[in-house]
Design an enzyme around this catalytic site. Structure first.
Site, short mmCIF file in Angstrom:
data_model
loop_
_atom_site.label_atom_id
_atom_site.label_comp_id
_atom_site.label_asym_id
_atom_site.label_seq_id
_atom_site.Cartn_x
_atom_site.Cartn_y
_atom_site.Cartn_z
N LYS A 76 -8.29 13.97 3.85
CA LYS A 76 -7.59 12.75 3.44
C LYS A 76 -8.45 11.92 2.49
O LYS A 76 -7.96 11.41 1.47
CB LYS A 76 -7.20 11.93 4.68
N ASP A 87 1.21 5.40 8.44
CA ASP A 87 1.65 6.48 9.31
C ASP A 87 3.09 6.28 9.78
O ASP A 87 3.73 7.21 10.26
CB ASP A 87 0.75 6.59 10.54
N GLN A 124 -6.76 7.90 13.11
CA GLN A 124 -6.60 9.32 13.41
C GLN A 124 -6.42 9.54 14.91
O GLN A 124 -7.22 9.08 15.72
CB GLN A 124 -7.81 10.10 12.90
#
Length: 300
Positions: free
Chosen positions: A54, A121, A98
């Site tokens: 990422k 997200d 995460q």
């Protein structure tokens, strides 16, 4: 009949290229750069790989990348304090924590602490509610990537019969909402659905997101259907040697490819789209924060 293979890796590269073009234009025209902050708690090997990828792709797109790697013993209060600082940071337009988090940290509390406008997200309850009621939201990256692949193949999804196998908050439910927004007729199925095979066989679009390796065989698929396989499962591969494994999806690819009209492979299908859509969501969040036009073709 052999299905067209949907190349998610190539399509994701196209999305990242579009994001980079927008970022360069924003820097030239407005002197501003979108920023993405990624928080990793602990040393889970798979998570470390994801975070590294990422960060690399964020920088390659021209965005600012902010990585926060915290030890596994970090307290919930310390993590929430970091998120509060990131919420207030003007250079940060997207925040991703995460998962999974260590057991002593409440994941739901952490995710809901993120500013919904920076929730790239798409997991914050506010964004979930906005999506469910058809309003402007930041949506989860994997379903967004699936939607982009479907739009690219079919153009309009209006009136198509879509079946989503899986009801998770991360993929199944938001995928169904996105398909509804594009005027498909949607069924959410799962492991307890009666006559699951029959439900799958009527689908023009079949999205498999149930997390069971090769659960859906080719004879469950309507001839000519488009199959989006979200599953990423590791199974033993003794043919490769003792202790070796390989990745498979939720669909039995070898039989499905003989029936479907188009299908995503595993790996190389939906997976690469997830990070590409994370970058797209960060760009979208940046544009909304600054009152700028949203990038065409990169949002839901």
């Amino acid at each position: 009949m052999s299905a067209e293979i949907i190349d998610g890796k190539a399509f994701a590269a196209t999305i990242r290229g579009k994001v980079a073009e927008h970022v360069a234009r924003l820097r030239t025209e407005h002197g501003l750069t979108p920023g993405l902050a990624v928080v990793l708690v602990g040393e889970d090997p798979a998570s470390q790989v994801y975070v590294r990828n990422k960060g690399q792709q964020t920088e390659e797109s021209g965005m600012a990348s902010f990585e926060h790697r915290l030890p596994a013993e970090t307290s919930e209060a310390e993590l929430l304090a970091l998120i509060a600082r990131l919420n207030a940071a003007p250079a940060v337009h997207g925040i991703l924590v995460q998962l999974p988090l260590p057991d002593h940290i409440d994941s739901a509390k952490v995710l809901d602490a993120i500013d919904p406008a920076k929730d790239v997200d798409g997991f914050h309850i506010s964004n979930v509610g906005l999506l469910a009621t058809g309003q402007k939201a930041l949506v989860p990256c994997t379903p967004l990537g699936c939607l982009m692949l479907l739009r690219d193949r079919h153009g309009s999804l209006a009136g198509m019969d879509a079946v989503v196998v899986g009801r998770s908050n991360i993929v199944g439910k938001p995928m169904a909402q996105l398909l509804l927004r594009d005027s498909a007729t949607v069924t959410i199925a799962h492991s307890r659905t009666r006559d699951l095979a029959g439900v799958c066989r009527r689908a023009d679009i079949l999205v498999a997101a149930v997390g069971r390796p090769e659960m859906i065989p080719g004879d469950w698929i309507k001839p000519g259907a488009t199959v989006i396989d979200v599953g990423i499962n590791r199974i033993p591969a003794p043919e490769k040697g003792e202790g070796k494994s390989r990745l498979v999806g939720d669909v039995h690819f070898d039989s499905a490819v003989q029936v479907a009209g188009a299908i995503t492979p595993v790996p190389g299908g939906v997976g690469p789209m997830t990070i590409a859509c994370l970058l797209a969501n960060t760009l979208t969040a940046f544009c909304r924060a600054h009152g700028l036009a949203e990038p065409e073709g990169l949002t839901a």
